[in-house]
Scaffold this active site. Structure first.
Site, PDB file in Angstrom:
ATOM      1  N   HIS A  65      11.469  33.026  83.031  1.00  0.00           N
ATOM      2  CA  HIS A  65      10.209  32.970  82.305  1.00  0.00           C
ATOM      3  C   HIS A  65       9.616  31.576  82.384  1.00  0.00           C
ATOM      4  CE1 HIS A  65      13.407  31.824  79.462  1.00  0.00           C
ATOM      5  NE2 HIS A  65      12.514  30.993  78.944  1.00  0.00           N
ATOM      6  N   CYS A 214      12.681  17.089  70.325  1.00  0.00           N
ATOM      7  CA  CYS A 214      12.877  15.919  71.180  1.00  0.00           C
ATOM      8  C   CYS A 214      11.534  15.202  71.316  1.00  0.00           C
ATOM      9  CB  CYS A 214      13.426  16.320  72.550  1.00  0.00           C
ATOM     10  SG  CYS A 214      12.296  17.310  73.547  1.00  0.00           S
TER      11      CYS A 214
END
Length: 697
Positions: A65, A214
């Site tokens: 994906h 992050c």
């Protein structure tokens, strides 16, 4: 999922032998249906996502994906393989392959498709029906939930894909028939599971919620989430992850958080709305720990729960509760605050820097002297367009320092820190304190707000504190300190740093190049990598010869690890697994594009050999780039911005040299390990033979 898949997007006789060939075959169907505009571009995006982490799931399932600019609408294609295709799942090849495509801006669509599909794939009746489907239309209808299955809780859920809030009916007989274990004494609906979807099985004994984030909010965030979810399933716990990525985040249902038995934070920027999780057993680590050792994190949070250990409860007047656990040292909290600011600054750097770089490429290096396009713009002249790009990029770059300061303060004190942070950052620009001034202003603003929040106030004033009192007082204090107390010394320090970079040459430049190269390759996109990158892009705010050299060295070193892994898998493929060899193909593109994260799958599998090798190559490239005097005006782009690089051929030579060093070291180290393993196996065989002879005697 009624609009996502049609019979034309189903291949029940998928003949592909590799995951790349499978993705191509299914993507061609998407192109034919008008849902993908550029086949090769889309496949490159699929390969880039696959390089971050394998998409194989247990049970013979592969779900490649990606989000891509070449996708016109969220789309799902399905293929069934008779022989199986390796997608990196621990239990072997996949025979059911789902290719998911979402538009570049369709983050919500992409995640919604993934979560909905994953829920159905947990149902063996659903996957069994797909394996036995005889016609493409039948398979498409099953995936859309239009074809009813026998009345079991699982198929009831599949049939209700368009009405996910409906609770499935269940009874003792259906549970027994579905193979879910003994019937319950009383037939009654099961409670909703932690995932928010009804489930016919008893609730797990332990429930965990996790948050991953992050600095860039792309690779590490979602890799850690997938790793934790997979480990949770293997450990028999129910684990739900909230990803706080580049597209924002959707808060977990408060009921899910309240029901959780433990919390895992795997993050390199501050967790947003962290007070939601207060008072529960908590493990707080960096995002890479979530990728590399999820099993240990789950075991640790369970141990804390058994000991009754919990984080401190939330208090309105204790903002330190939001900056990290009590066990976090000041250095850890400081790093998280700074990385929060950097993560919000990066998009401004990329947009502004690339626009300015394109302006120089089109209009030459004198384009910065062009008059304002608001007063003088000729549609047919390229210099006018170059001036437009330069001035738009300059506006975007003008937000760099205020954004950095504002979101450092936000990481420290949440929303009340935004106003004084932005004010302090803007003052830093006004007094020429630059990037360094923005850092100090952000920390100062966050500290002032945290101090104000500690002051007890009458209940009648609490409602206006975050809207009026805190912004007013904190902005005044930060403004006073920045203008009259510390602003001028910081501006002098910034000028000294700028002058030092301008005069950087010889051994000093080479040493700096080595240090930056080591930092870029140590954690492959982690905090240290982002510190080096932030240092480089900060210099672009006031560009000079030295800061442009630093930017060139940083980007060159960051390209080395993925390029080296790609080359190593090509030259000595037998030293790598089949999955690593597939990842190596995508690493060519990722490395050339300055996406250091392309080397993460290799480092995660063999960190003791890959990371030191990458650091050695990065140090060589950084040193050579500085020694050659290469410069770069763009903050990103890899080989695609070579026309904007000073000394481009020497620059490419520096990248090639570092890539060669890393490749050679990886091959040598992996070869030595293989030799030792072979010797150990031979010694074991010899010992076994001798033992057999002794027994026979």
């Amino acid at each position: 999922m009624s609009e996502l898949i049609t019979a034309e997007l189903v291949d029940l006789d998928l003949s592909a032998e590799t995951k790349d060939a499978a993705a191509r075959s299914l993507a061609e169907r998407m192109v034919a249906s008008g849902r993908v505009t550029d086949l090769e571009g889309f496949l490159a995006d699929v390969a880039a996502r696959e390089a971050q982490m394998p998409t194989g799931l247990d049970g013979g399932i592969g779900i490649p994906h990606c989000r891509s600019a070449h996708v016109t609408a969220p789309t799902l294609a399905f293929g069934r393989s008779a022989t199986g295709i390796d997608f990196g799942a621990p239990d072997g090849p996949a025979d059911l392959i789902f290719l998911i495509a979402a538009p570049a801006g369709g983050d919500a669509d992409h995640l919604s498709i993934l979560s909905t599909l994953a829920r159905h794939l947990m149902d063996e009746t659903f996957t069994g029906a797909l394996r036995s489907a005889s016609e493409p239309a039948q398979a498409a209808a099953l995936i859309r939930g239009e074809e009813a299955e026998p009345e079991t809780p699982e198929t009831a859920e599949v049939a209700q894909v368009d009405a996910p809030d409906a609770a499935p009916e269940t009874d003792a007989a259906s549970e027994t028939d579905a193979g879910e274990g003994p019937a319950a004494p009383e037939p009654e609906p099961e409670p909703a599971g932690l995932s928010g979807a009804p489930t016919p099985t008893p609730a797990p004994a332990f429930r965990i919620v996790a948050v991953t984030s992050c600095p860039t909010g792309i690779a590490h965030t979602y890799m850690a989430a997938e790793s934790l979810e997979k480990a949770g399933k293997a450990a028999g716990v129910e684990l739900v992850v909230e990803t706080q990525g580049s597209a924002g985040f959707k808060r977990l249902d408060p009921r899910i958080v309240a029901d959780a038995d433990g919390v895992i934070f795997a993050h390199d920027v501050e967790v947003r709305d962290k007070e939601r999780f207060a008072g529960k057993p908590t493990v707080d680590v960096g995002v890479k720990a979530g990728i590399n050792r999820p099993d240990a994190l789950i075991a640790e949070v369970r141990e804390k729960a058994e000991r009754g250990e919990a984080s401190a409860p939330a208090h309105a007047a204790a903002p330190m509760d939001k900056t990290g656990d009590a066990s976090d040292g000041f250095g850890t909290r400081l790093r998280k605050w700074l990385m929060t600011g950097v993560s919000y600054m990066v998009p401004f750097v990329a947009a502004g820097g690339l626009l300015i770089a394109l302006a120089f490429a089109i209009g030459g290096y004198t384009i910065d002297k062009a008059p304002s396009v608001a007063d003088h713009f000729i549609w047919t002249e390229s210099t006018s367009w170059a001036a437009l790009l330069f001035q738009v990029g300059g506006v975007a770059f003008g937000f760099l320092v205020p954004i950095l300061a504002g979101y450092i303060a936000y990481g420290m004190a949440d929303r009340p820190g935004l106003v004084p942070g932005f004010v302090g950052g803007s003052i830093a620009l006004t007094i020429n304190a630059g990037f360094l001034g923005g850092l100090i202003a952000g920390l100062l603003a966050g500290g002032v707000v945290m101090a104000i929040q500690r002051v007890g106030v009458p209940p009648a004033l609490r409602g206006i504190m975050p809207v009026v009192v805190i912004p007013l007082i904190s902005s005044a204090i930060v403004g006073f300190l920045m203008f009259l107390v510390i602003g001028k010394p910081i501006a002098s320090l910034q000028k000294g740093l700028t002058d030092w970079l301008s005069g950087l040459s010889g051994a000093n430049a080479i040493i700096l190049g080595v240090i930056l190269g080591l930092m870029m390759c140590f954690d492959l996109g982690g905090p240290l990598n982002k510190v080096a990158y932030a240092f480089a892009v900060g210099g672009l705010a006031n560009p000079n010869e030295g800061s442009l050299k630093v930017m060139a060295a940083v980007m060159a070193a960051g390209m080395v690890p993925p390029l080296a892994m790609a080359l190593a898998t090509t030259v000595r493929g037998r030293l790598f697994t089949k999955t690593e060899r597939e990842n190596g193909k995508a690493a060519w593109v990722l490395g050339a594009s300055f996406i250091t994260e392309g080397a993460i799958p290799f480092a995660a599998a063999d960190p003791l050999r890959v990371i030191p090798s990458a650091m050695a190559g990065g140090a060589v490239t950084g040193a050579l780039s500085m020694a050659f005097g290469c410069t770069l005006r763009a903050p990103h782009g890899g080989i695609f911005v070579v026309p904007l690089i000073g000394q481009p051929f020497l620059y490419l030579l520096a990248v090639a040299a570092g890539t060669g060093v890393t490749t050679a070291l990886v091959i040598v180290l992996k070869g030595l390990r293989r030799s030792r393993d072979a010797q150990a196996a031979a010694a074991a065989d010899t010992a076994s033979e001798e033992e057999q002879v002794a027994v026979a005697a």
